[in-house]
Motif scaffolding. Structure first.
Motif, PDB file in Angstrom:
ATOM      1  N   GLU A 104      16.628 -13.997  12.911  1.00 19.92           N
ATOM      2  CA  GLU A 104      17.752 -13.237  12.366  1.00 19.92           C
ATOM      3  C   GLU A 104      17.233 -11.998  11.661  1.00 19.92           C
ATOM      4  OE1 GLU A 104      19.549 -16.134   9.862  1.00 19.92           O
ATOM      5  OE2 GLU A 104      17.973 -16.062   8.344  1.00 19.92           O
ATOM      6  N   SER A 105      18.135 -11.138  11.245  1.00 17.93           N
ATOM      7  CA  SER A 105      17.715  -9.937  10.513  1.00 17.93           C
ATOM      8  C   SER A 105      16.950 -10.325   9.255  1.00 17.93           C
ATOM      9  CB  SER A 105      18.933  -9.100  10.145  1.00 17.93           C
ATOM     10  OG  SER A 105      19.583  -8.625  11.296  1.00 17.93           O
ATOM     11  N   TRP A 106      15.966  -9.524   8.914  1.00 19.43           N
ATOM     12  CA  TRP A 106      15.123  -9.882   7.770  1.00 19.43           C
ATOM     13  C   TRP A 106      14.679  -8.614   7.045  1.00 19.43           C
ATOM     14  CZ3 TRP A 106      10.141  -7.846   7.800  1.00 19.43           C
ATOM     15  CH2 TRP A 106       9.685  -7.368   9.047  1.00 19.43           C
ATOM     16  N   GLU A 107      14.261  -8.775   5.815  1.00 21.85           N
ATOM     17  CA  GLU A 107      13.633  -7.697   5.087  1.00 21.85           C
ATOM     18  C   GLU A 107      12.687  -8.278   4.039  1.00 21.85           C
ATOM     19  OE1 GLU A 107      16.689  -5.261   3.343  1.00 21.85           O
ATOM     20  OE2 GLU A 107      16.827  -6.517   1.562  1.00 21.85           O
ATOM     21  N   ALA A 108      11.630  -7.543   3.798  1.00 28.75           N
ATOM     22  CA  ALA A 108      10.649  -7.898   2.780  1.00 28.75           C
ATOM     23  C   ALA A 108      10.560  -6.729   1.800  1.00 28.75           C
ATOM     24  CB  ALA A 108       9.288  -8.163   3.402  1.00 28.75           C
ATOM     25  N   ILE A 109      10.599  -7.025   0.503  1.00 29.55           N
ATOM     26  CA  ILE A 109      10.645  -5.982  -0.516  1.00 29.55           C
ATOM     27  C   ILE A 109       9.516  -6.158  -1.517  1.00 29.55           C
ATOM     28  CG2 ILE A 109      12.053  -4.933  -2.335  1.00 29.55           C
ATOM     29  CD1 ILE A 109      14.517  -6.029  -0.912  1.00 29.55           C
ATOM     30  N   HIS A 110       8.871  -5.046  -1.842  1.00 28.30           N
ATOM     31  CA  HIS A 110       7.873  -5.043  -2.917  1.00 28.30           C
ATOM     32  C   HIS A 110       8.184  -3.863  -3.819  1.00 28.30           C
ATOM     33  CE1 HIS A 110       3.992  -5.433  -4.954  1.00 28.30           C
ATOM     34  NE2 HIS A 110       3.885  -4.118  -4.856  1.00 28.30           N
ATOM     35  N   VAL A 111       8.241  -4.098  -5.114  1.00 28.64           N
ATOM     36  CA  VAL A 111       8.423  -3.017  -6.069  1.00 28.64           C
ATOM     37  C   VAL A 111       7.225  -2.991  -7.007  1.00 28.64           C
ATOM     38  CG1 VAL A 111      10.942  -3.003  -5.968  1.00 28.64           C
ATOM     39  CG2 VAL A 111       9.789  -4.508  -7.596  1.00 28.64           C
ATOM     40  N   SER A 112       6.912  -1.776  -7.476  1.00 28.06           N
ATOM     41  CA  SER A 112       5.697  -1.642  -8.302  1.00 28.06           C
ATOM     42  C   SER A 112       5.995  -0.796  -9.532  1.00 28.06           C
ATOM     43  CB  SER A 112       4.573  -1.001  -7.493  1.00 28.06           C
ATOM     44  OG  SER A 112       4.950   0.272  -7.015  1.00 28.06           O
ATOM     45  N   ASN A 159       0.804  -1.226   0.000  1.00 31.71           N
ATOM     46  CA  ASN A 159       0.000   0.000   0.000  1.00 31.71           C
ATOM     47  C   ASN A 159       0.834   1.272   0.000  1.00 31.71           C
ATOM     48  OD1 ASN A 159      -3.012  -0.604   0.137  1.00 31.71           O
ATOM     49  ND2 ASN A 159      -2.183  -2.045   1.643  1.00 31.71           N
ATOM     50  N   VAL A 160       1.956   1.290   0.706  1.00 30.30           N
ATOM     51  CA  VAL A 160       2.776   2.501   0.733  1.00 30.30           C
ATOM     52  C   VAL A 160       3.271   2.885  -0.666  1.00 30.30           C
ATOM     53  CG1 VAL A 160       4.881   3.544   1.641  1.00 30.30           C
ATOM     54  CG2 VAL A 160       3.398   2.204   3.160  1.00 30.30           C
ATOM     55  N   PRO A 161       3.730   1.935  -1.498  1.00 34.11           N
ATOM     56  CA  PRO A 161       4.204   2.329  -2.838  1.00 34.11           C
ATOM     57  C   PRO A 161       3.138   2.944  -3.735  1.00 34.11           C
ATOM     58  CG  PRO A 161       5.023   0.146  -2.275  1.00 34.11           C
ATOM     59  CD  PRO A 161       4.008   0.507  -1.231  1.00 34.11           C
ATOM     60  N   ARG A 162       1.871   2.725  -3.417  1.00 37.44           N
ATOM     61  CA  ARG A 162       0.794   3.242  -4.264  1.00 37.44           C
ATOM     62  C   ARG A 162       0.771   4.764  -4.299  1.00 37.44           C
ATOM     63  NH1 ARG A 162      -4.494   0.019  -2.294  1.00 37.44           N
ATOM     64  NH2 ARG A 162      -5.461   1.340  -3.886  1.00 37.44           N
ATOM     65  N   VAL A 163       1.390   5.418  -3.302  1.00 36.90           N
ATOM     66  CA  VAL A 163       1.352   6.884  -3.256  1.00 36.90           C
ATOM     67  C   VAL A 163       2.716   7.492  -3.554  1.00 36.90           C
ATOM     68  CG1 VAL A 163      -0.567   6.855  -1.643  1.00 36.90           C
ATOM     69  CG2 VAL A 163       1.751   6.955  -0.742  1.00 36.90           C
ATOM     70  N   LEU A 164       3.641   6.694  -4.089  1.00 35.33           N
ATOM     71  CA  LEU A 164       4.984   7.191  -4.383  1.00 35.33           C
ATOM     72  C   LEU A 164       5.163   7.459  -5.867  1.00 35.33           C
ATOM     73  CD1 LEU A 164       7.214   4.813  -2.201  1.00 35.33           C
ATOM     74  CD2 LEU A 164       6.212   7.030  -1.583  1.00 35.33           C
ATOM     75  N   PRO A 165       5.854   8.537  -6.226  1.00 30.87           N
ATOM     76  CA  PRO A 165       6.232   8.744  -7.625  1.00 30.87           C
ATOM     77  C   PRO A 165       7.321   7.742  -8.018  1.00 30.87           C
ATOM     78  CG  PRO A 165       6.447  10.772  -6.317  1.00 30.87           C
ATOM     79  CD  PRO A 165       6.281   9.641  -5.363  1.00 30.87           C
ATOM     80  N   LYS A 166       7.518   7.597  -9.316  1.00 33.97           N
ATOM     81  CA  LYS A 166       8.611   6.751  -9.790  1.00 33.97           C
ATOM     82  C   LYS A 166       9.945   7.322  -9.303  1.00 33.97           C
ATOM     83  CE  LYS A 166       6.421   4.833 -13.930  1.00 33.97           C
ATOM     84  NZ  LYS A 166       6.489   4.694 -15.408  1.00 33.97           N
ATOM     85  N   GLY A 167      10.864   6.411  -8.991  1.00 36.85           N
ATOM     86  CA  GLY A 167      12.187   6.828  -8.561  1.00 36.85           C
ATOM     87  C   GLY A 167      12.325   6.998  -7.062  1.00 36.85           C
ATOM     88  N   LEU A 168      11.262   6.670  -6.302  1.00 41.41           N
ATOM     89  CA  LEU A 168      11.332   6.794  -4.850  1.00 41.41           C
ATOM     90  C   LEU A 168      10.935   5.482  -4.182  1.00 41.41           C
ATOM     91  CD1 LEU A 168       9.854  10.349  -4.190  1.00 41.41           C
ATOM     92  CD2 LEU A 168      12.261   9.657  -4.267  1.00 41.41           C
TER      93      LEU A 168
END
Length: 371
Positions: free
Chosen positions: A363-371, A266-275
């Motif tokens: 352990e350390s973790w991260e989850a990534i979504h790109v749109s 949901n957060v990426p839905r309000v971001l311009p390209k390149g951010l």
């Protein structure tokens, strides 16, 4: 042509009532809920029911050059939880919240709301409780309940079942709408606490409940003072009145309503390209209910970040020099707010990351979504 009427007998007389639809019950429901709708009246709407449509006067609401913003939504399978456990009184708040929170993220003030209630056989007691909740939600959001539809459809629903849909229209003065175009690298992300699971992820919640044999009418394992069902049915928080003044002061660059898809999507839905948004999952305490769901389902942190709101129902992108004053104003408005991350250059998307032990990770973790 075949005729089932015995010779000499009068033809059978059919009625809508015999087919399973009670016009009288529908009329009685309209009479019962009319005062509920009137209680949501606001400038621009008199909130009278019974006509073929509802009027709204934008000029009376104080708008000069408004853009209209419309949205519709439902509550999903949380409705089934309400049905199965006789918790009909607040599910209407969820319905309103899902719609009005989607409008406020675009900078729009919710103005009026219409509901759709569909069932196999109308139970006026249940229906009135549901609509009373819808009226409560409208009052919290400051919008008028100006109409709706009650559909009695025999054969379409199992006994006792119903479904809900909501439709809301809002307005924003031209030039003040939030489109995400003001978001910039260096902006800070602020998360507003949710009131629970809100209205997404309930198919997984209900699967866990069935598979694990949860005792819904007993105190929750993580809270001896409250029933588990009451935690799960807690209505979605409505953020309109807290955020609208800040939007009109142009202190918010973007808003993301955390619904299906969680923080990651949901957060990426309000971001311009390149951010790219980077969120630190250790920046706020995981709610006990979320920890319970995660433990019961052995759910990986990345799956939590894309399924549930994880304790945050709304995320704001704001200028770094506005953070301190915004946190103070949000607290004064009754919100629990946390600085959770920042905007950085990169592919449009979101990363949620955590250190060991955050969200029960080994352990350390991260989850990534790109749109």
């Amino acid at each position: 042509m075949a005729n089932d009427t015995p010779e000499g007998a009068a033809p059978r007389s059919y009625s809508y009532e015999q087919a399973g639809v009670s016009i009288a019950a529908g009329n009685a429901l309209v009479r019962a809920i009319a005062p509920l709708a009137r209680a949501t009246a606001r400038p621009g709407a008199d909130a009278e029911l019974g006509g073929f449509g509802g009027f709204f006067d934008l000029r009376a609401a104080g708008y000069k050059d408004p853009l209209l913003v419309a949205g519709n939504d439902g509550v999903g399978t949380k409705v089934k939880l309400a049905i199965d456990h006789d918790r009909h009184d607040a599910i209407g708040i969820d319905l309103v919240a899902m719609c009005v929170n989607d409008l406020i993220v675009q900078g729009a003030e919710p103005l009026f709301f219409l509901d759709y209630f569909a069932t196999g056989k109308l139970d006026n007691g249940v229906a009135e409780r549901v609509v009373a909740g819808i009226a409560d939600g409208c009052r919290i959001a400051g919008c008028a309940l100006i109409g709706g539809e009650t559909a009695e459809m025999p054969g379409m629903y199992a006994a006792g079942d119903y479904d809900l849909a909501g439709f809301c229209v809002g307005a924003v003065e031209r030039g003040e709408q939030l489109t995400g175009d003001r978001v910039a690298a260096g902006d800070v992300l602020i998360g507003l606490a949710s009131s629970g699971v809100h209205s997404n992820g309930y198919s997984l919640v209900r699967r866990l409940a069935a598979d694990k044999g949860w005792k819904m009418e007993r105190p929750a394992l993580f809270d001896n003072e409250r029933l588990l069902i009451d935690h799960l049915i807690e209505p979605t928080r409505i953020y309109v009145k807290s955020l609208l003044p800040l939007i009109r002061q142009q202190r918010i660059h973007a808003l993301a309503h955390i619904t299906g898809g969680g923080l990651l999507e949901n957060v990426p839905r309000v971001l311009p390209k390149g951010l790219h948004a980077r969120i630190d999952a250790g920046a706020w305490e995981q709610p006990r209910l979320m920890a319970f769901l995660q433990a019961q389902g052995h759910i990986e942190p990345a799956e939590m970040a894309r399924t549930f709101n994880c304790g945050l129902g709304m995320v704001l992108a704001v200028a770094a020099d506005e953070v301190v004053s915004l946190l103070a104003d949000l607290a004064a408005a009754g919100e629990v707010a946390h600085v959770i991350g920042a905007i950085e250059p990169g592919e449009r998307g979101c990363t949620v990351q955590g250190a060991p032990e955050v969200w029960s990770a080994r352990e350390s973790w991260e989850a990534i979504h790109v749109s």
